[in-house]
Design a protein around this motif. Structure first.
Motif, PDB file in Angstrom:
ATOM      1  N   SER A 112       0.803  -1.222   0.000  1.00 27.84           N
ATOM      2  CA  SER A 112       0.000   0.000   0.000  1.00 27.84           C
ATOM      3  C   SER A 112       0.837   1.274   0.000  1.00 27.84           C
ATOM      4  O   SER A 112       0.285   2.381  -0.079  1.00 27.84           O
ATOM      5  CB  SER A 112      -0.935   0.009   1.220  1.00 27.84           C
ATOM      6  OG  SER A 112      -0.186  -0.005   2.426  1.00 27.84           O
ATOM      7  N   SER A 113       2.156   1.149   0.088  1.00 26.19           N
ATOM      8  CA  SER A 113       3.023   2.338   0.091  1.00 26.19           C
ATOM      9  C   SER A 113       4.433   1.929  -0.276  1.00 26.19           C
ATOM     10  O   SER A 113       4.763   0.737  -0.351  1.00 26.19           O
ATOM     11  CB  SER A 113       3.007   3.018   1.469  1.00 26.19           C
ATOM     12  OG  SER A 113       3.525   2.145   2.465  1.00 26.19           O
ATOM     13  N   GLY A 114       5.286   2.913  -0.490  1.00 27.75           N
ATOM     14  CA  GLY A 114       6.710   2.689  -0.680  1.00 27.75           C
ATOM     15  C   GLY A 114       7.063   1.731  -1.794  1.00 27.75           C
ATOM     16  O   GLY A 114       6.521   1.797  -2.909  1.00 27.75           O
ATOM     17  N   LEU A 119       4.166  -0.526  -3.207  1.00 26.54           N
ATOM     18  CA  LEU A 119       3.236   0.175  -4.084  1.00 26.54           C
ATOM     19  C   LEU A 119       3.864   0.426  -5.453  1.00 26.54           C
ATOM     20  O   LEU A 119       3.195   0.287  -6.490  1.00 26.54           O
ATOM     21  CB  LEU A 119       2.803   1.499  -3.446  1.00 26.54           C
ATOM     22  CG  LEU A 119       1.819   2.347  -4.260  1.00 26.54           C
ATOM     23  CD1 LEU A 119       0.562   1.576  -4.617  1.00 26.54           C
ATOM     24  CD2 LEU A 119       1.474   3.626  -3.502  1.00 26.54           C
ATOM     25  N   LYS A 157      -4.160   4.213   3.803  1.00 27.94           N
ATOM     26  CA  LYS A 157      -3.143   4.001   2.775  1.00 27.94           C
ATOM     27  C   LYS A 157      -3.653   3.051   1.699  1.00 27.94           C
ATOM     28  O   LYS A 157      -3.368   3.229   0.504  1.00 27.94           O
ATOM     29  CB  LYS A 157      -1.865   3.455   3.400  1.00 27.94           C
ATOM     30  CG  LYS A 157      -1.097   4.470   4.226  1.00 27.94           C
ATOM     31  CD  LYS A 157       0.198   3.875   4.761  1.00 27.94           C
ATOM     32  CE  LYS A 157       0.983   4.898   5.559  1.00 27.94           C
ATOM     33  NZ  LYS A 157       2.249   4.336   6.099  1.00 27.94           N
ATOM     34  N   ALA A 200      -3.885   3.735  -2.276  1.00 29.45           N
ATOM     35  CA  ALA A 200      -3.246   2.810  -3.213  1.00 29.45           C
ATOM     36  C   ALA A 200      -4.244   2.286  -4.227  1.00 29.45           C
ATOM     37  O   ALA A 200      -3.955   2.207  -5.431  1.00 29.45           O
ATOM     38  CB  ALA A 200      -2.610   1.651  -2.452  1.00 29.45           C
ATOM     39  N   ARG A 214      -4.859   4.829  -6.856  1.00 27.92           N
ATOM     40  CA  ARG A 214      -3.726   4.963  -7.786  1.00 27.92           C
ATOM     41  C   ARG A 214      -3.623   3.781  -8.743  1.00 27.92           C
ATOM     42  O   ARG A 214      -3.273   3.946  -9.913  1.00 27.92           O
ATOM     43  CB  ARG A 214      -2.421   5.096  -6.997  1.00 27.92           C
ATOM     44  CG  ARG A 214      -2.211   6.461  -6.377  1.00 27.92           C
ATOM     45  CD  ARG A 214      -0.935   6.541  -5.565  1.00 27.92           C
ATOM     46  NE  ARG A 214       0.271   6.244  -6.339  1.00 27.92           N
ATOM     47  CZ  ARG A 214       1.503   6.386  -5.867  1.00 27.92           C
ATOM     48  NH1 ARG A 214       1.680   6.809  -4.615  1.00 27.92           N
ATOM     49  NH2 ARG A 214       2.549   6.111  -6.620  1.00 27.92           N
ATOM     50  N   SER A 249      12.066   5.563  -0.227  1.00 27.83           N
ATOM     51  CA  SER A 249      10.720   4.990  -0.148  1.00 27.83           C
ATOM     52  C   SER A 249       9.829   5.679   0.868  1.00 27.83           C
ATOM     53  O   SER A 249       8.675   5.280   1.052  1.00 27.83           O
ATOM     54  CB  SER A 249      10.829   3.510   0.242  1.00 27.83           C
ATOM     55  OG  SER A 249      11.397   3.382   1.533  1.00 27.83           O
ATOM     56  N   THR A 276       8.788   7.009   8.955  1.00 27.35           N
ATOM     57  CA  THR A 276       8.171   6.091   9.911  1.00 27.35           C
ATOM     58  C   THR A 276       9.076   5.784  11.100  1.00 27.35           C
ATOM     59  O   THR A 276       8.688   5.004  11.969  1.00 27.35           O
ATOM     60  CB  THR A 276       7.819   4.763   9.210  1.00 27.35           C
ATOM     61  OG1 THR A 276       9.023   4.027   8.916  1.00 27.35           O
ATOM     62  CG2 THR A 276       7.048   5.008   7.925  1.00 27.35           C
TER      63      THR A 276
END
Length: 248
Positions: free
Chosen positions: A15-17, A20, A42, A46, A49, A185, A190
């Motif tokens: 869902s990220s980085g 994704l 997130k 995603a 997108r 990323s 985080t």
């Protein structure tokens, strides 16, 4: 039909980085992709997108009931799958003098237990000649300050890649690991670092890297897709995507 037009894929931590970016690469190539994550917000971003080629599933890889639910949904949405990317993970700093049992247990539950049971629950859905790619880290082969627990977990995942390779070869399934170095990323966001500490960390990592830069999530994605689909005579390896940091 694109390069991946006949491929069904699962990406945990998609869902990220880096996950994704990998999902975007595969969806553009025509694959049908299921991505997972723990944050619904997130996942919603995603899914927007990625468009109609993707399904976003909220699942915590540390939870066996979530993984069993994921396996049922993948079977329903995709049937069999040609690639599994075991990418979900966390990377808190773990200084020797201050790391708590809670942090230690959470890190191993997600990064190690989560990786093992992700493969266990989804392996029955893998088609013959499918590829599994586990995300490790260069921290598992070089000593880095404040990463001892994280590094140990990633070393365990590296070991799993070898063992799973042997166990799944009778089905023609290849298992490899991908070892990212400094990748842009968003992971620094985080780690609960101050802006000054984050800038210092980035500058130090850039200076020590042979290529003198961070890698991009797109560079990671291309390497991971290669291992899953193109490296058909390769199993049990760990591919470093790190600007040469562990090699030169």
């Amino acid at each position: 039909m694109g390069e991946y037009g006949d491929k069904n894929v699962v990406i945990t931590g998609g869902s990220s980085g880096m996950g994704l970016a990998l999902a975007e690469l595969l969806v553009r190539g025509g694959a049908r992709v299921v991505v997972t994550g723990r944050s619904q917000a997130k996942l919603d971003v995603a899914r927007e997108r990625l468009g109609d080629g993707a399904v976003a599933v909220r699942a915590d890889v540390a939870s066996l009931s979530d993984l069993e639910m994921l396996a049922r949904q993948v079977r329903s949405e995709l049937g069999s799958i040609e690639a599994l990317f075991v990418n979900a993970g966390i990377s808190p700093l773990t200084p020797l003098e201050s790391t708590t049992e809670e942090v230690y247990d959470e890190l191993f539950a997600i990064n190690v237990k989560g990786a093992f049971f992700t493969v266990q629950k989804l392996a029955p859905l893998l088609s013959a000649n499918a590829g599994i790619v586990l995300t490790t880290s260069i921290a598992n082969v070089i000593g880095m300050v404040d990463t001892s627990v994280y590094a140990a977990g990633k070393a365990a995942v590296r070991s799993m890649a070898r063992s799973f390779s042997r166990e799944l070869l009778p089905r023609g399934i290849r298992v490899n690991a991908i070892s990212p170095g400094p990748i842009d990323s968003g992971i620094l966001d985080t780690m609960n670092l101050s802006e000054e500490a984050a800038d210092r960390f980035r500058a130090e990592r850039t200076a020590s890297n042979p290529m003198k830069r961070y890698g991009t999530v797109e560079e990671f994605a291309k390497a991971a897709a290669f291992l899953a689909f193109d490296a058909t005579y390769t199993t049990g390896v760990e591919l470093a995507v790190d600007g040469g940091e562990t090699q030169l």
